[in-house]
Design a protein around this motif. Structure first.
Motif, PDB file in Angstrom:
ATOM      1  N   ASN A   1      60.371  46.998  29.099  1.00 39.22           N
ATOM      2  CA  ASN A   1      60.246  47.049  27.649  1.00 39.22           C
ATOM      3  C   ASN A   1      61.087  45.981  26.966  1.00 39.22           C
ATOM      4  O   ASN A   1      62.186  45.661  27.408  1.00 39.22           O
ATOM      5  CB  ASN A   1      60.625  48.446  27.153  1.00 39.22           C
ATOM      6  CG  ASN A   1      59.554  49.442  27.526  1.00 39.22           C
ATOM      7  OD1 ASN A   1      58.507  49.467  26.912  1.00 39.22           O
ATOM      8  ND2 ASN A   1      59.795  50.213  28.570  1.00 39.22           N
ATOM      9  N   LYS A   2      60.555  45.471  25.859  1.00 39.92           N
ATOM     10  CA  LYS A   2      61.213  44.387  25.143  1.00 39.92           C
ATOM     11  C   LYS A   2      62.369  44.854  24.276  1.00 39.92           C
ATOM     12  O   LYS A   2      63.334  44.128  24.087  1.00 39.92           O
ATOM     13  CB  LYS A   2      60.190  43.659  24.259  1.00 39.92           C
ATOM     14  CG  LYS A   2      59.112  42.977  25.045  1.00 39.92           C
ATOM     15  CD  LYS A   2      58.084  42.358  24.141  1.00 39.92           C
ATOM     16  CE  LYS A   2      56.970  41.771  24.993  1.00 39.92           C
ATOM     17  NZ  LYS A   2      55.838  41.366  24.208  1.00 39.92           N
ATOM     18  N   ILE A   3      62.276  46.054  23.727  1.00 39.12           N
ATOM     19  CA  ILE A   3      63.268  46.443  22.726  1.00 39.12           C
ATOM     20  C   ILE A   3      63.922  47.798  22.960  1.00 39.12           C
ATOM     21  O   ILE A   3      64.953  48.083  22.390  1.00 39.12           O
ATOM     22  CB  ILE A   3      62.657  46.394  21.307  1.00 39.12           C
ATOM     23  CG1 ILE A   3      63.748  46.442  20.262  1.00 39.12           C
ATOM     24  CG2 ILE A   3      61.621  47.487  21.117  1.00 39.12           C
ATOM     25  CD1 ILE A   3      63.367  45.940  18.918  1.00 39.12           C
ATOM     26  N   ALA A   4      63.367  48.622  23.794  1.00 39.66           N
ATOM     27  CA  ALA A   4      63.902  49.977  23.972  1.00 39.66           C
ATOM     28  C   ALA A   4      64.147  50.265  25.446  1.00 39.66           C
ATOM     29  O   ALA A   4      63.619  49.591  26.328  1.00 39.66           O
ATOM     30  CB  ALA A   4      62.942  51.005  23.381  1.00 39.66           C
ATOM     31  N   ALA A   5      64.960  51.294  25.682  1.00 37.72           N
ATOM     32  CA  ALA A   5      65.263  51.724  27.039  1.00 37.72           C
ATOM     33  C   ALA A   5      65.443  53.233  27.044  1.00 37.72           C
ATOM     34  O   ALA A   5      65.672  53.858  26.005  1.00 37.72           O
ATOM     35  CB  ALA A   5      66.532  51.038  27.542  1.00 37.72           C
ATOM     36  N   TRP A   6      65.353  53.825  28.230  1.00 33.15           N
ATOM     37  CA  TRP A   6      65.481  55.271  28.382  1.00 33.15           C
ATOM     38  C   TRP A   6      66.934  55.674  28.500  1.00 33.15           C
ATOM     39  O   TRP A   6      67.719  55.015  29.178  1.00 33.15           O
ATOM     40  CB  TRP A   6      64.702  55.752  29.604  1.00 33.15           C
ATOM     41  CG  TRP A   6      63.233  55.649  29.371  1.00 33.15           C
ATOM     42  CD1 TRP A   6      62.394  54.654  29.800  1.00 33.15           C
ATOM     43  CD2 TRP A   6      62.443  56.534  28.591  1.00 33.15           C
ATOM     44  NE1 TRP A   6      61.131  54.885  29.339  1.00 33.15           N
ATOM     45  CE2 TRP A   6      61.129  56.032  28.594  1.00 33.15           C
ATOM     46  CE3 TRP A   6      62.707  57.701  27.894  1.00 33.15           C
ATOM     47  CZ2 TRP A   6      60.083  56.657  27.922  1.00 33.15           C
ATOM     48  CZ3 TRP A   6      61.661  58.330  27.227  1.00 33.15           C
ATOM     49  CH2 TRP A   6      60.369  57.810  27.251  1.00 33.15           C
ATOM     50  N   GLN A   7      67.281  56.768  27.823  1.00 33.99           N
ATOM     51  CA  GLN A   7      68.596  57.370  27.916  1.00 33.99           C
ATOM     52  C   GLN A   7      68.409  58.823  28.322  1.00 33.99           C
ATOM     53  O   GLN A   7      67.399  59.443  27.984  1.00 33.99           O
ATOM     54  CB  GLN A   7      69.319  57.307  26.571  1.00 33.99           C
ATOM     55  CG  GLN A   7      69.614  55.895  26.130  1.00 33.99           C
ATOM     56  CD  GLN A   7      70.372  55.870  24.823  1.00 33.99           C
ATOM     57  OE1 GLN A   7      69.970  56.514  23.861  1.00 33.99           O
ATOM     58  NE2 GLN A   7      71.469  55.131  24.785  1.00 33.99           N
ATOM     59  N   LEU A   8      69.402  59.371  29.006  1.00 34.78           N
ATOM     60  CA  LEU A   8      69.353  60.762  29.450  1.00 34.78           C
ATOM     61  C   LEU A   8      70.368  61.574  28.661  1.00 34.78           C
ATOM     62  O   LEU A   8      71.525  61.181  28.534  1.00 34.78           O
ATOM     63  CB  LEU A   8      69.692  60.853  30.941  1.00 34.78           C
ATOM     64  CG  LEU A   8      69.915  62.257  31.502  1.00 34.78           C
ATOM     65  CD1 LEU A   8      68.633  63.079  31.442  1.00 34.78           C
ATOM     66  CD2 LEU A   8      70.451  62.185  32.916  1.00 34.78           C
ATOM     67  N   PHE A   9      69.931  62.713  28.143  1.00 34.46           N
ATOM     68  CA  PHE A   9      70.809  63.665  27.464  1.00 34.46           C
ATOM     69  C   PHE A   9      70.675  65.002  28.163  1.00 34.46           C
ATOM     70  O   PHE A   9      69.574  65.413  28.533  1.00 34.46           O
ATOM     71  CB  PHE A   9      70.429  63.796  25.980  1.00 34.46           C
ATOM     72  CG  PHE A   9      70.617  62.515  25.231  1.00 34.46           C
ATOM     73  CD1 PHE A   9      71.877  62.157  24.778  1.00 34.46           C
ATOM     74  CD2 PHE A   9      69.563  61.664  25.004  1.00 34.46           C
ATOM     75  CE1 PHE A   9      72.070  60.967  24.110  1.00 34.46           C
ATOM     76  CE2 PHE A   9      69.739  60.463  24.334  1.00 34.46           C
ATOM     77  CZ  PHE A   9      71.001  60.119  23.886  1.00 34.46           C
ATOM     78  N   THR A  10      71.804  65.668  28.342  1.00 32.83           N
ATOM     79  CA  THR A  10      71.818  66.941  29.041  1.00 32.83           C
ATOM     80  C   THR A  10      72.549  67.976  28.210  1.00 32.83           C
ATOM     81  O   THR A  10      73.629  67.710  27.693  1.00 32.83           O
ATOM     82  CB  THR A  10      72.523  66.795  30.405  1.00 32.83           C
ATOM     83  OG1 THR A  10      71.858  65.771  31.146  1.00 32.83           O
ATOM     84  CG2 THR A  10      72.469  68.087  31.187  1.00 32.83           C
ATOM     85  N   LYS A  11      71.949  69.149  28.078  1.00 33.81           N
ATOM     86  CA  LYS A  11      72.567  70.292  27.414  1.00 33.81           C
ATOM     87  C   LYS A  11      72.237  71.501  28.262  1.00 33.81           C
ATOM     88  O   LYS A  11      71.063  71.826  28.457  1.00 33.81           O
ATOM     89  CB  LYS A  11      72.032  70.458  26.004  1.00 33.81           C
ATOM     90  CG  LYS A  11      72.416  71.759  25.338  1.00 33.81           C
ATOM     91  CD  LYS A  11      73.517  71.570  24.332  1.00 33.81           C
ATOM     92  CE  LYS A  11      73.697  72.823  23.519  1.00 33.81           C
ATOM     93  NZ  LYS A  11      74.853  73.570  23.853  1.00 33.81           N
ATOM     94  N   ASP A  12      73.280  72.147  28.789  1.00 35.75           N
ATOM     95  CA  ASP A  12      73.095  73.257  29.723  1.00 35.75           C
ATOM     96  C   ASP A  12      72.219  72.766  30.877  1.00 35.75           C
ATOM     97  O   ASP A  12      72.572  71.812  31.533  1.00 35.75           O
ATOM     98  CB  ASP A  12      72.524  74.486  29.019  1.00 35.75           C
ATOM     99  CG  ASP A  12      73.443  74.993  27.909  1.00 35.75           C
ATOM    100  OD1 ASP A  12      74.683  74.938  28.097  1.00 35.75           O
ATOM    101  OD2 ASP A  12      72.933  75.430  26.867  1.00 35.75           O
TER     102      ASP A  12
END
Length: 167
Positions: free
Chosen positions: A112-123
């Motif tokens: 991707n040119k402008i965005a990337a994946w991030q991981l968020f964790t809750k419980d």
């Protein structure tokens, strides 16, 4: 049923995005950024300002699918560069991602040119959020293009990994 699922997802997404940036000011909620409001109004975009002052939009993608996109009012500075986040959830799991899915998201980020994946964790809930960082003074057309890129990118992964249209 789809609407109820989307509302539940919005709650989880709202939490995930709110933890994305750690504020130096404890327990303060920024007002909606008038620069984004002005840009979205100029674009004729339909949006909702949510409780934390961020903007929530629904992007219509291909084949009658839709994707929720958030534009944060809060910004961050890096030297003289002020940036903001535009994000969209693409995948939610009740537990850690499989190696296959984690690798797919990582590979997709590199394409991707402008965005990337991030991981968020809750419980035990894990969420992949497709996120772009843009200059705070971006013009309305740049905001629109980024918002569409983020929405389409997140929707494509959701469709590929789940076959559903819940986010």
């Amino acid at each position: 049923m789809k609407r109820i699922t989307k509302l539940a997802t919005f709650a989880v997404v709202g939490f995930a995005i709110s933890i994305q940036i750690v504020s130096a000011q404890p327990n303060t909620k920024p007002p909606a950024d008038p620069r984004i409001k002005d840009a979205l109004d100029k674009l004729g975009a339909k949006y909702e300002i949510i409780s934390d002052g961020d903007f929530k939009l629904l992007v219509e993608t291909e084949n009658k699918r839709s994707q929720v996109v958030f534009i944060e009012s809060k910004t961050e500075k890096l030297g003289n560069l002020e940036i903001r986040y535009i994000s969209s959830p693409g995948y939610v799991s009740k537990g850690p991602f499989s190696t296959e899915i984690a690798n797919k998201l990582l590979q997709n980020s590199g394409l991707n040119k402008i965005a990337a994946w991030q991981l968020f964790t809750k419980d035990q809930t894990h969420m992949a959020v497709f996120t772009a960082k843009i200059a705070v003074n971006s013009d309305p057309e740049t905001i629109k293009n980024t918002m569409l890129a983020v929405g389409y990118g997140a929707d494509a992964i959701e469709k590929e990994l789940t076959g559903k249209d819940e986010l």
